[in-house]
Design a protein around this motif. Structure first.
Motif, PDB file in Angstrom:
ATOM      1  N   LEU A  49      34.989  -8.568 -24.349  1.00  7.86           N
ATOM      2  CA  LEU A  49      34.933  -8.788 -25.876  1.00  7.86           C
ATOM      3  C   LEU A  49      33.665  -9.390 -26.331  1.00  7.86           C
ATOM      4  O   LEU A  49      33.321 -10.402 -25.382  1.00  7.86           O
ATOM      5  CB  LEU A  49      36.206  -9.571 -26.407  1.00  7.86           C
ATOM      6  CG  LEU A  49      37.577  -8.943 -26.140  1.00  7.86           C
ATOM      7  CD1 LEU A  49      38.434 -10.102 -26.567  1.00  7.86           C
ATOM      8  CD2 LEU A  49      37.720  -7.752 -27.123  1.00  7.86           C
ATOM      9  N   VAL A  50      33.014  -9.299 -27.503  1.00  9.79           N
ATOM     10  CA  VAL A  50      31.906  -9.875 -27.857  1.00  9.79           C
ATOM     11  C   VAL A  50      32.132 -10.976 -28.809  1.00  9.79           C
ATOM     12  O   VAL A  50      32.794 -10.720 -29.773  1.00  9.79           O
ATOM     13  CB  VAL A  50      30.667  -9.003 -28.495  1.00  9.79           C
ATOM     14  CG1 VAL A  50      29.657  -9.508 -28.891  1.00  9.79           C
ATOM     15  CG2 VAL A  50      30.589  -7.762 -27.420  1.00  9.79           C
ATOM     16  N   PRO A  51      31.829 -12.304 -28.319  1.00 10.92           N
ATOM     17  CA  PRO A  51      32.074 -13.251 -29.401  1.00 10.92           C
ATOM     18  C   PRO A  51      31.324 -12.909 -30.651  1.00 10.92           C
ATOM     19  O   PRO A  51      30.113 -12.476 -30.545  1.00 10.92           O
ATOM     20  CB  PRO A  51      31.284 -14.648 -28.547  1.00 10.92           C
ATOM     21  CG  PRO A  51      31.668 -14.042 -27.095  1.00 10.92           C
ATOM     22  CD  PRO A  51      31.232 -12.602 -27.125  1.00 10.92           C
ATOM     23  N   THR A  52      31.857 -13.613 -31.642  1.00  8.64           N
ATOM     24  CA  THR A  52      31.221 -13.603 -32.898  1.00  8.64           C
ATOM     25  C   THR A  52      29.907 -14.092 -32.903  1.00  8.64           C
ATOM     26  O   THR A  52      28.859 -13.340 -33.560  1.00  8.64           O
ATOM     27  CB  THR A  52      32.150 -14.267 -34.038  1.00  8.64           C
ATOM     28  OG1 THR A  52      33.336 -14.069 -34.183  1.00  8.64           O
ATOM     29  CG2 THR A  52      31.202 -14.229 -35.648  1.00  8.64           C
ATOM     30  N   ASP A  53      29.246 -15.062 -32.165  1.00  7.87           N
ATOM     31  CA  ASP A  53      28.046 -15.494 -32.138  1.00  7.87           C
ATOM     32  C   ASP A  53      27.065 -14.552 -31.280  1.00  7.87           C
ATOM     33  O   ASP A  53      25.808 -14.865 -31.472  1.00  7.87           O
ATOM     34  CB  ASP A  53      27.949 -16.995 -31.245  1.00  7.87           C
ATOM     35  CG  ASP A  53      28.525 -18.132 -32.256  1.00  7.87           C
ATOM     36  OD1 ASP A  53      28.665 -17.729 -33.613  1.00  7.87           O
ATOM     37  OD2 ASP A  53      28.690 -19.086 -31.834  1.00  7.87           O
ATOM     38  N   SER A  57      28.154 -18.418 -36.669  1.00  9.29           N
ATOM     39  CA  SER A  57      28.229 -17.239 -37.408  1.00  9.29           C
ATOM     40  C   SER A  57      29.809 -17.058 -37.391  1.00  9.29           C
ATOM     41  O   SER A  57      30.550 -17.853 -36.713  1.00  9.29           O
ATOM     42  CB  SER A  57      27.815 -16.168 -36.271  1.00  9.29           C
ATOM     43  OG  SER A  57      26.497 -16.063 -36.288  1.00  9.29           O
ATOM     44  N   TRP A  58      30.256 -16.586 -38.481  1.00 10.08           N
ATOM     45  CA  TRP A  58      31.585 -16.103 -38.674  1.00 10.08           C
ATOM     46  C   TRP A  58      31.743 -14.701 -39.135  1.00 10.08           C
ATOM     47  O   TRP A  58      30.782 -14.108 -39.578  1.00 10.08           O
ATOM     48  CB  TRP A  58      31.959 -16.985 -39.708  1.00 10.08           C
ATOM     49  CG  TRP A  58      32.148 -18.586 -39.576  1.00 10.08           C
ATOM     50  CD1 TRP A  58      31.163 -19.429 -39.707  1.00 10.08           C
ATOM     51  CD2 TRP A  58      33.475 -19.233 -38.999  1.00 10.08           C
ATOM     52  NE1 TRP A  58      31.839 -20.601 -39.212  1.00 10.08           N
ATOM     53  CE2 TRP A  58      33.062 -20.599 -38.845  1.00 10.08           C
ATOM     54  CE3 TRP A  58      34.633 -18.820 -38.811  1.00 10.08           C
ATOM     55  CZ2 TRP A  58      34.000 -21.743 -38.354  1.00 10.08           C
ATOM     56  CZ3 TRP A  58      35.593 -19.574 -38.207  1.00 10.08           C
ATOM     57  CH2 TRP A  58      35.172 -21.269 -37.951  1.00 10.08           C
ATOM     58  N   GLU A  59      33.081 -14.276 -38.969  1.00 10.97           N
ATOM     59  CA  GLU A  59      33.381 -13.114 -39.570  1.00 10.97           C
ATOM     60  C   GLU A  59      34.272 -13.272 -40.820  1.00 10.97           C
ATOM     61  O   GLU A  59      35.325 -13.949 -40.938  1.00 10.97           O
ATOM     62  CB  GLU A  59      34.126 -12.162 -38.607  1.00 10.97           C
ATOM     63  CG  GLU A  59      33.168 -11.631 -37.491  1.00 10.97           C
ATOM     64  CD  GLU A  59      33.921 -10.963 -36.366  1.00 10.97           C
ATOM     65  OE1 GLU A  59      34.924 -10.277 -36.657  1.00 10.97           O
ATOM     66  OE2 GLU A  59      33.897 -11.674 -35.419  1.00 10.97           O
ATOM     67  N   SER A  73      23.451 -11.623 -34.989  1.00 10.04           N
ATOM     68  CA  SER A  73      24.152 -12.973 -34.885  1.00 10.04           C
ATOM     69  C   SER A  73      23.094 -13.961 -34.086  1.00 10.04           C
ATOM     70  O   SER A  73      22.462 -13.659 -33.481  1.00 10.04           O
ATOM     71  CB  SER A  73      25.656 -12.883 -34.319  1.00 10.04           C
ATOM     72  OG  SER A  73      26.288 -13.893 -34.926  1.00 10.04           O
ATOM     73  N   ILE A  74      23.731 -15.234 -34.259  1.00  7.08           N
ATOM     74  CA  ILE A  74      22.892 -16.415 -33.593  1.00  7.08           C
ATOM     75  C   ILE A  74      22.260 -16.240 -32.189  1.00  7.08           C
ATOM     76  O   ILE A  74      21.297 -16.701 -31.944  1.00  7.08           O
ATOM     77  CB  ILE A  74      23.509 -17.602 -33.977  1.00  7.08           C
ATOM     78  CG1 ILE A  74      24.878 -18.068 -33.257  1.00  7.08           C
ATOM     79  CG2 ILE A  74      23.744 -17.766 -35.612  1.00  7.08           C
ATOM     80  CD1 ILE A  74      25.259 -19.226 -33.472  1.00  7.08           C
ATOM     81  N   SER A  75      22.969 -16.018 -31.213  1.00 10.45           N
ATOM     82  CA  SER A  75      23.014 -15.959 -30.007  1.00 10.45           C
ATOM     83  C   SER A  75      23.060 -14.417 -29.246  1.00 10.45           C
ATOM     84  O   SER A  75      22.956 -14.408 -28.162  1.00 10.45           O
ATOM     85  CB  SER A  75      23.821 -16.952 -29.287  1.00 10.45           C
ATOM     86  OG  SER A  75      25.183 -16.436 -29.603  1.00 10.45           O
TER      87      SER A  75
END
Length: 270
Positions: A48-52, A235-237, A70-72
């Motif tokens: 899974l890819v984290p939101t960040d 970052s958020w979804e 996203s940020i990172s």
């Protein structure tokens, strides 16, 4: 039987099924049309890819697309990639992407080759080979990365504009303090942050920088506090915006490698 085995074996190399179900290969036969729209990274090499670390790609036409990070997603380059325009070509189930990130020092560009293994209305599976260039020199070459992207059907870039009040419900999140806060999201891509003083009054906590963008459901923000030149990002979804309520969610990864879900619930301030 041998003919059947050979037929299915050849079909398997194309990652389609030896049956009458055309859901997987319909898009590959007509990729120009099926791929149009917005796609967000969900998995990389089965993880899974984290939101960040998520990316959003929007295929607008048969040759033009937009790219957001996203940020990172590429943390070592510290990029802020907001709807960056790129070009692509399609040859059967092969996609070739090229994009130059504007206003970067050193100059950053990407070349990406994708083999589309399957595509449906909801998801796309690919093999990716990515090259990153700094001032025209190869900086990184990522090969044979298995990706799964999901189609994004919502776009909350306009719905978010306004002032919202709420607090995070996850104690693990970096910027969570359990107190209510307000954010005023403006149409020019900036935001104003408010918190309450000892008297319960809402005070503008001025920042030297406060920017955001929304690409589909992905919300990315960055800011610098007065007196602190350290750039902070989050970052958020966006799960939903409806009837004056906005719900956020984010898949986070802890230092030990485990995942957890952070949530944020807000109401609109009239």
């Amino acid at each position: 039987m041998m003919a059947t085995i050979l037929t299915c074996g050849l079909t398997a190399t194309m990652l389609t099924a030896c049956n009458n179900d055309d859901d997987d290969n319909t898009g590959i036969n007509n990729l120009d049309e099926t791929i149009k729209g917005k796609w967000m990274m969900a998995e990389a090499d089965g993880k899974l890819v984290p939101t960040d670390s998520k990316q959003v790609v929007t295929y607008e036409s048969a040759s033009k697309y937009y790219y957001s990070l996203s940020i990172s997603a590429i943390s070592d380059l510290n990029l802020w990639v907001n709807h960056c325009e790129g070009q692509y070509t399609n040859n059967g189930n092969k996609l070739s992407h090229s994009v130059e990130v504007p206003n970067t020092t050193p100059h950053i560009s990407f070349e990406q080759q994708f083999e589309v293994l399957s595509i449906t209305n909801d998801e796309m599976k690919l093999i990716a080979n990515n090259k990153t260039f700094k001032d025209g020199e190869l900086y990184r070459n990522t090969k044979d990365l298995k990706e799964r992207k999901v189609r994004v059907t919502k776009d909350y870039s306009k719905d978010i504009i306004g002032t919202w009040e709420g607090q995070q419900t996850s104690e693990k999140d970096t910027h969570s303090d359990g107190k209510p806060h307000r954010w005023e999201y403006k149409a020019d891509g900036t935001f104003v942050y408010y918190s309450q003083n000892d008297k319960g009054e809402w005070v503008n906590r001025e920042n030297t920088m406060a920017e955001y963008f929304v690409d589909g459901i992905l919300l990315c923000s960055r800011w610098k506090n007065v007196g602190d030149d350290t750039e902070k990002r989050e970052s958020w979804e966006i799960a939903s915006i409806k009837d004056g309520k906005m719900e956020w969610t984010a898949l986070r990864q802890a230092a030990d490698g485990s995942y957890y879900t952070a949530t944020f619930s807000m109401t609109q301030v009239k």
